[in-house]
Each structure stands twice: as structure tokens, then as C-alpha cells.
Design a protein around this motif. Structure first.
Motif, PDB file in Angstrom:
ATOM      1  N   ALA A 268       3.164   3.277   6.238  1.00 46.84           N
ATOM      2  CA  ALA A 268       2.947   1.886   6.634  1.00 46.84           C
ATOM      3  C   ALA A 268       4.113   1.359   7.473  1.00 46.84           C
ATOM      4  O   ALA A 268       3.909   0.701   8.506  1.00 46.84           O
TER       5      ALA A 268
ATOM      6  N   PHE B 162       3.562  -1.970   9.520  1.00 44.39           N
ATOM      7  CA  PHE B 162       2.768  -2.698   8.538  1.00 44.39           C
ATOM      8  C   PHE B 162       3.694  -3.248   7.459  1.00 44.39           C
ATOM      9  O   PHE B 162       4.824  -2.772   7.270  1.00 44.39           O
TER      10      PHE B 162
ATOM     11  N   LEU C 175      -3.770  -1.989   2.405  1.00 42.77           N
ATOM     12  CA  LEU C 175      -2.939  -1.922   3.598  1.00 42.77           C
ATOM     13  C   LEU C 175      -3.284  -3.074   4.546  1.00 42.77           C
ATOM     14  O   LEU C 175      -4.364  -3.660   4.461  1.00 42.77           O
TER      15      LEU C 175
END
Length: 223
Positions: free
Chosen positions: A160, A165, A190
Motif C-alpha cells: 500500500a 495508499f 484498501l
């Protein structure tokens, strides 16, 4: 105690060491020590044995490969798995409340007690005796440990972060079973909307299971 000593392959000269290793803090009194100090020592003995074993098993592996393998072999889940293998829970000395809440099956409690038993063997018989016991009980886990044995949550977070992210989110979406043996359902989410749900006997195990399936979907090109 004799049967348990046979299961771990060590006959104690000082039986009090084993009794202390099997005494949870819920049973401790002014005259009865619990296993917490032994747990601290056993964790270090286990770490040294596994470090040596991994270096010997793969003389060409870089630190980047050895570290995740090491973590997979010494983490609480691995210790608890070995503890169940030798039926350690059956001989633990627990207070009434801990016993009623399913303490003999708790992952963290079993893992801690396994480390305490390792320390007790080390203090009673020395490093080589403790090493032999650990290698025997861990057995094929050492040679079969995944080449990339990173904790699934860590691996998913790294994935991620590489894509800018936010860290994965873990949300409890359900809980079933009695209080002494609950099962938790956790959703791993996510930023791109991908989501995976998993159920296990502890929140930590459920989080890892959900992260592992998400990683598998990523590797399969589904995400």
C-alpha cells in the motif's frame, strides 16, 4: 509432569523450574513465581537457536531473506503451534477466571508458556540441551519456512505504501461463539476499495488471514 517432560524430551534436575514455567500470572502468589521472567529469557534463547539454524540451512541467503524467515519461526503463533503439539495447555497452572475464559487455548498464553519452558530447559540443562529440544520440536518448520515469510499485514502495508495508499484498515465486522472461545471476523480494506473478510479465534489472526488473502489476490492480478 513426567509425561510432559517425556513429550519435550527433557527430564528436569530442578523440577521447580518446570513448575514455574507452567505457572501463569493468574496463579502467582507471594510464594509462587509466575513464568513471565522465564518467558523473557526463553524468547532470547529461541531467537539465538533459530538464527543459527537459518544460517546453517541456507549459507547464501541475504539478511533480507533471513529476517522474515526468522520472524515466522519465533513469533507467538509459531510458539503456540508447538505448544499445542506437545499439549502444553493441559498442564498449565491457571487461576480460576483465566481457566474459565479458555486460557488453555489462548494463542498468546500458549506462546508465552512455550518460551518459558524453553528458558526452564536452558537453565536446567544448558544451551546445547535447550537447542536440541527446540530443533526437535520445531522440526520441519525450519527447512520448510517460506522463502518470503513476511507477516501478511507487514507485506500488505508495504504494498500500500509503495502506491501512496493509506495503511490498510482492519475493521471488526463480527464476533461469534462463547466468551471463553470467541471467533472474530475482520475486514481488511484498501484505499482502492478492495476488501477481504476473514474469521479466526483472535483479532490478530483474523487480520493476518484477511491480509494474506488480499495479497494472494494482488499476486493473481485481481487487484
Amino acid at each position: 509432569m513426567t509425561e510432559f517432560s517425556e513429550r519435550i524430551g527433557h527430564e528436569f534436575t530442578d523440577g521447580d523450574l518446570l513448575r514455574r514455567a507452567l505457572t501463569h500470572s493468574s496463579m502467582a502468589t507471594a510464594n509462587r513465581e509466575d513464568n513471565q521472567r522465564l518467558e523473557f529469557l526463553g524468547d532470547r534463547v529461541l531467537g539465538l537457536v533459530m538464527s543459527e539454524a537459518l544460517l546453517a540451512a541456507d549459507r547464501d541467503a541475504a539478511e533480507g531473506l533471513l529476517a522474515p524467515r526468522f520472524n515466522a519461526l519465533v513469533r507467538k503463533e509459531a510458539c503456540a503451534e508447538v505448544a499445542r503439539q506437545i499439549e502444553l495447555g493441559a498442564v498449565l497452572k491457571l487461576g480460576r477466571s483465566e481457566m474459565l475464559s479458555g486460557g488453555r487455548r489462548k494463542e498468546a498464553l500458549l506462546g508465552d508458556a512455550m518460551e518459558a519452558v524453553i528458558a526452564a530447559v536452558y537453565l536446567d540443562g544448558g544451551f546445547e540441551v535447550a537447542k536440541a529440544m527446540i530443533l526437535r520440536l520445531w522440526g520441519d518448520r525450519i527447512k520448510n519456512v517460506d522463502s518470503d515469510a513476511r507477516d501478511p499485514k507487514t507485506a500488505l502495508q508495504e504494498w500500500a505504501q509503495a502506491r501512496k495508499f493509506s495503511p490498510p484498515r482492519y475493521v471488526e465486522v463480527g464476533r461469534t461463539g462463547p466468551d471463553h472461545a470467541p471467533e472474530f471476523t475482520i475486514a481488511a480494506e484498501l484505499d482502492n476499495g478492495s476488501r477481504q473478510v476473514a474469521t479466526a479465534r483472535s483479532k490478530r489472526l483474523a487480520e493476518q488471514a484477511a491480509a494474506k488473502v488480499l495479497l494472494a489476490r494482488i499476486e493473481a492480478g485481481e487487484i
